[in-house]
Scaffold this active site. Structure first.
Site, PDB file in Angstrom:
ATOM      1  N   GLY A  81      13.135  21.949  29.689  1.00 35.10           N
ATOM      2  CA  GLY A  81      12.785  20.804  30.164  1.00 35.10           C
ATOM      3  C   GLY A  81      14.437  20.458  30.841  1.00 35.10           C
ATOM      4  O   GLY A  81      15.738  20.554  29.875  1.00 35.10           O
ATOM      5  N   LYS A 103      23.529  16.413  37.205  1.00 36.88           N
ATOM      6  CA  LYS A 103      23.875  16.582  35.670  1.00 36.88           C
ATOM      7  C   LYS A 103      24.472  15.470  35.223  1.00 36.88           C
ATOM      8  O   LYS A 103      25.446  15.115  35.271  1.00 36.88           O
ATOM      9  CB  LYS A 103      24.854  17.696  35.251  1.00 36.88           C
ATOM     10  CG  LYS A 103      24.244  18.519  34.064  1.00 36.88           C
ATOM     11  CD  LYS A 103      24.676  19.635  33.426  1.00 36.88           C
ATOM     12  CE  LYS A 103      24.867  20.091  31.717  1.00 36.88           C
ATOM     13  NZ  LYS A 103      25.560  21.367  32.287  1.00 36.88           N
ATOM     14  N   ASP A 115      19.961  11.477  25.502  1.00 35.83           N
ATOM     15  CA  ASP A 115      20.267   9.546  26.896  1.00 35.83           C
ATOM     16  C   ASP A 115      20.296  10.128  28.005  1.00 35.83           C
ATOM     17  O   ASP A 115      20.525   9.430  29.179  1.00 35.83           O
ATOM     18  CB  ASP A 115      21.396   9.106  26.572  1.00 35.83           C
ATOM     19  CG  ASP A 115      22.990   9.970  26.862  1.00 35.83           C
ATOM     20  OD1 ASP A 115      22.670  10.881  27.338  1.00 35.83           O
ATOM     21  OD2 ASP A 115      23.676   9.702  26.038  1.00 35.83           O
ATOM     22  N   ARG A 166      26.118  19.723  40.486  1.00 41.01           N
ATOM     23  CA  ARG A 166      26.303  20.941  40.747  1.00 41.01           C
ATOM     24  C   ARG A 166      24.978  21.587  41.540  1.00 41.01           C
ATOM     25  O   ARG A 166      23.899  21.647  42.154  1.00 41.01           O
ATOM     26  CB  ARG A 166      24.808  21.603  38.871  1.00 41.01           C
ATOM     27  CG  ARG A 166      25.095  23.124  39.675  1.00 41.01           C
ATOM     28  CD  ARG A 166      24.224  23.215  37.781  1.00 41.01           C
ATOM     29  NE  ARG A 166      23.548  23.243  37.277  1.00 41.01           N
ATOM     30  CZ  ARG A 166      22.856  22.838  36.406  1.00 41.01           C
ATOM     31  NH1 ARG A 166      23.852  23.752  34.827  1.00 41.01           N
ATOM     32  NH2 ARG A 166      22.046  22.612  35.846  1.00 41.01           N
ATOM     33  N   ARG A 173      15.205  30.061  35.299  1.00 40.20           N
ATOM     34  CA  ARG A 173      15.808  30.445  34.390  1.00 40.20           C
ATOM     35  C   ARG A 173      14.867  31.691  33.071  1.00 40.20           C
ATOM     36  O   ARG A 173      13.428  31.296  33.978  1.00 40.20           O
ATOM     37  CB  ARG A 173      16.401  29.349  33.466  1.00 40.20           C
ATOM     38  CG  ARG A 173      16.501  27.851  33.970  1.00 40.20           C
ATOM     39  CD  ARG A 173      16.450  26.860  32.883  1.00 40.20           C
ATOM     40  NE  ARG A 173      17.565  25.635  33.751  1.00 40.20           N
ATOM     41  CZ  ARG A 173      18.408  25.371  33.108  1.00 40.20           C
ATOM     42  NH1 ARG A 173      19.311  25.549  32.252  1.00 40.20           N
ATOM     43  NH2 ARG A 173      18.838  23.881  33.868  1.00 40.20           N
ATOM     44  N   ASP A 244      17.252  29.393  27.949  1.00 36.77           N
ATOM     45  CA  ASP A 244      17.076  28.427  28.351  1.00 36.77           C
ATOM     46  C   ASP A 244      18.562  28.165  29.262  1.00 36.77           C
ATOM     47  O   ASP A 244      18.724  27.703  30.773  1.00 36.77           O
ATOM     48  CB  ASP A 244      17.340  27.313  28.406  1.00 36.77           C
ATOM     49  CG  ASP A 244      17.253  26.969  27.174  1.00 36.77           C
ATOM     50  OD1 ASP A 244      17.688  27.405  26.086  1.00 36.77           O
ATOM     51  OD2 ASP A 244      18.086  25.397  27.206  1.00 36.77           O
ATOM     52  N   ASN A 245      19.446  29.345  29.248  1.00 39.38           N
ATOM     53  CA  ASN A 245      21.007  29.028  30.015  1.00 39.38           C
ATOM     54  C   ASN A 245      20.739  30.486  30.517  1.00 39.38           C
ATOM     55  O   ASN A 245      22.218  30.841  31.068  1.00 39.38           O
ATOM     56  CB  ASN A 245      21.680  28.641  28.439  1.00 39.38           C
ATOM     57  CG  ASN A 245      22.016  26.990  28.331  1.00 39.38           C
ATOM     58  OD1 ASN A 245      21.784  26.632  28.815  1.00 39.38           O
ATOM     59  ND2 ASN A 245      22.668  26.869  27.075  1.00 39.38           N
TER      60      ASN A 245
HETATM   61  P1  AMP Z   1      22.413  22.769  26.820  1.00 42.53           P
HETATM   62  O1  AMP Z   1      22.494  23.250  25.500  1.00 42.53           O
HETATM   63  O2  AMP Z   1      23.085  21.452  27.358  1.00 42.53           O
HETATM   64  O3  AMP Z   1      21.757  23.436  27.904  1.00 42.53           O
HETATM   65  O4  AMP Z   1      20.543  22.064  25.938  1.00 42.53           O
HETATM   66  C1  AMP Z   1      19.668  22.334  25.802  1.00 42.53           C
HETATM   67  C2  AMP Z   1      18.757  21.335  26.210  1.00 42.53           C
HETATM   68  O5  AMP Z   1      18.388  20.164  25.634  1.00 42.53           O
HETATM   69  C3  AMP Z   1      18.285  20.891  27.713  1.00 42.53           C
HETATM   70  O6  AMP Z   1      16.746  20.475  27.871  1.00 42.53           O
HETATM   71  C4  AMP Z   1      18.758  19.782  28.327  1.00 42.53           C
HETATM   72  O7  AMP Z   1      18.441  18.918  29.300  1.00 42.53           O
HETATM   73  C5  AMP Z   1      19.109  19.002  26.855  1.00 42.53           C
HETATM   74  N1  AMP Z   1      19.674  18.299  27.037  1.00 42.53           N
HETATM   75  C6  AMP Z   1      21.398  18.450  26.394  1.00 42.53           C
HETATM   76  N2  AMP Z   1      22.637  17.228  26.909  1.00 42.53           N
HETATM   77  C7  AMP Z   1      21.132  15.829  26.309  1.00 42.53           C
HETATM   78  C8  AMP Z   1      21.328  14.281  26.999  1.00 42.53           C
HETATM   79  N3  AMP Z   1      22.563  14.005  26.545  1.00 42.53           N
HETATM   80  N4  AMP Z   1      20.116  14.034  26.751  1.00 42.53           N
HETATM   81  C9  AMP Z   1      18.423  14.450  27.725  1.00 42.53           C
HETATM   82  N5  AMP Z   1      18.541  15.733  27.389  1.00 42.53           N
HETATM   83  C10 AMP Z   1      19.764  16.848  26.741  1.00 42.53           C
HETATM   84 MG    MG Z   2      20.508  23.705  29.402  1.00 43.17          MG
END
Ligand code: AMP
Ligand code: MG
Length: 482
Positions: A81, A103, A115, A166, A173, A244-245
């Site tokens: 999520g 974001k 965080d 964004r 996704r 998820d990306n």
């Molecule tokens: P990402 O690799 O950026 O696509 O992130 C993978 C998952 O981790 C997604 O669910 C993001 O929302 C969550 N996520 C990444 N960085 C953070 C952060 N600093 N705080 C909370 N959730 C994060």
């Molecule tokens: Mg992501």
């Protein structure tokens, strides 16, 4: 901004409502007038700054974080999520609606141990690459702005918090479908609801029945293949191709430790957290298929396996045809449509990239050579770049046989200039601009952004940006921390 709230109103079980935590002393760091025009915005003003920083409510916005899951580095995470992204709704523009997402706006119910923040460095990188890919003609989500702040955010060191605004045609996704398939929360009903929503919003030409669903999955396979073909042709490594990306629409999406290749290396890894190279440059075509297979698996409650398999079976051909079209345009010859010719062309292209790798040449610079190459010239400038001259001469002979003599050389060269960018977002350029912005100097960032809007043009005062990286900037591997 004027909004509609279709996702928010129609899919109440697919998100959590959440209010942004706000940013102290927000300031504009980046602004994309081109992205702004998509949603009818003119100028970055103060009221908008407060709104997008999450400090004041934006009229008409709903604030929500979507729920999804995904396969991360091959393993299934049942609940991810939006952990640090809050969507405002679908902003209406002159040519359609765009999801607006903040974001880095603070924690959400999906933040887990995070965080909910983004740091200036990662926010600027996401902004630049979104807009750079767009101006290269590659399907991608867009970035409206980056907002910097004085919020201290701890990563490997102390950094400052920022928000990337964004714009996406959709935030749905592959992982959205996986979540509802495996969640046992009335999986089939939810999947159908999500599927019908997706079709209504983005595939109005398709019917909401089995025939429509089937045709839709063929389109998802095709559009994913086309996106990958673009990445491979331009030399772009995404770095974190978790499901998820992966945008369901085949837009390049969710950027972290990405890189444009400098020196060509088939197995180049840009993500520090990927030592085994699952997402190495040359793995991307296979990984996208693997991801499509995971999506297909998640769709089995609503689509016949035979249909899913039939669509998956078109992936390779879609990819190869899209890649061939792009590479032929880069190298300067046409297609005759026969399978044998396709095979020979793939070989010729592969031999060229092998030459680049063996001679440790820069991918972008080498292709740009074709913008000034005369196929009649037995010793083009490209030859001077090579260490292995024999190897080049053998390849070049086949190349000349394939290209022939262009009827209008100047026009042929202009076409090569229009298909081989001179300027790309090299990691070291981003780093330099970010370092200056962290010190309060936005000028280099602005200059880089302007440069990336015209990647195919000669920009004589900006020759330095087309150079290979200095020693410290070669093959930079980015950390995932963002
Ligand atoms: P990402 O690799 O950026 O696509 O992130 C993978 C998952 O981790 C997604 O669910 C993001 O929302 C969550 N996520 C990444 N960085 C953070 C952060 N600093 N705080 C909370 N959730 C994060
Ligand atoms: Mg992501």
């Amino acid at each position: 901004m004027r909004f509609k709230q279709d996702f928010f109103e129609q899919l109440p079980e697919f998100y959590s409502q959440v209010w942004p935590a706000g940013l102290p002393n927000p300031r504009w760091l980046c602004w994309s007038p081109e992205a702004a025009s998509l949603i009818g915005l003119q100028q970055p003003d103060d009221a908008l700054l407060k709104g997008l920083a999450g400090n004041e409510e934006i009229p008409g916005a709903s604030y929500y974080a979507q729920v999804y899951s995904g396969h991360q580095f091959g393993g299934y995470s049942p609940r991810l999520g939006d952990g640090r992204s809050i969507i405002l709704g679908e902003a209406l523009g002159p040519n359609g609606a765009w999801d607006v997402a903040l974001k880095g706006a603070g924690p959400t119910p999906y933040s887990r141990h995070g965080d909910g923040r983004a740091v200036l460095r990662s926010a600027v990188r996401e902004f630049l690459v979104s807009e750079a890919l767009f101006h290269l003609g590659i399907p991608t989500t867009r970035a409206l702005a980056v907002i910097g702040s004085e919020l201290p955010v701890w990563r490997e060191t102390l950094e400052s918090g920022a928000i990337t605004v964004r714009l996406a045609r959709s935030h749905i996704r592959f992982g959205h479908f996986e979540y509802f398939c495996y969640s046992e929360r009335g999986a089939k009903d939810k999947l159908l609801q999500l599927l019908n929503f997706t079709l209504a919003q983005h595939y109005p030409h398709l019917s909401q029945d089995m025939a429509g669903y089937r045709a839709w999955f063929f389109e998802v396979v095709r559009d994913t293949a086309r996106m990958i073909a673009h990445w491979q042709a331009v030399g772009f490594a995404h770095g974190v191709m978790n499901t998820d990306n992966m945008s369901i629409l085949g837009d390049s999406f969710d950027f972290g430790p990405f890189a444009f290749l400098d020196t060509f290396k088939e197995d180049f890894i840009c993500n520090h957290s990927d030592p085994e190279g699952r997402y190495a440059f040359g793995q991307q075509p296979g990984v996208a298929l693997w991801n499509l297979q995971r999506l297909a698996q998640a769709l089995t409650p609503v689509l016949a396996s035979d249909d899913l398999l039939a669509a998956l079976n078109t992936y390779q051909d879609e990819l190869v045809q899209a890649y061939l079209a792009l590479m032929r345009a880069k190298l300067g010859w046409g297609a005759d449509g026969s399978d044998e010719q396709d095979q020979r062309d793939l070989t010729l292209i592969g031999e060229f990239t092998q030459l680049l790798e063996a001679n440790r040449l820069d991918y972008t610079q080498s292709f740009r050579r074709f913008a000034a190459l005369d196929p009649n010239d037995p010793k083009p400038a490209l030859r001077d770049d090579m260490i292995n001259l024999q190897g080049f001469d053998a390849w070049y002979q086949s190349y000349r046989d394939r290209v022939g003599q262009p009827a209008d050389l100047a026009q042929w060269q202009r076409q090569r200039a229009g298909t081989n960018p001179k300027y790309i977002l090299r990691n070291y350029l981003a780093q330099e601009a970010i370092a200056a912005a962290e010190q309060g100097d936005n000028q280099p960032l602005q200059q880089l952004f302007e440069l990336l809007k015209k990647p195919f043009d000669e920009q004589p005062d900006k020759e330095d940006y087309a150079k290979r990286p200095p020693d410290w900037g070669q093959g930079l591997i980015m950390s995932c921390s963002s």
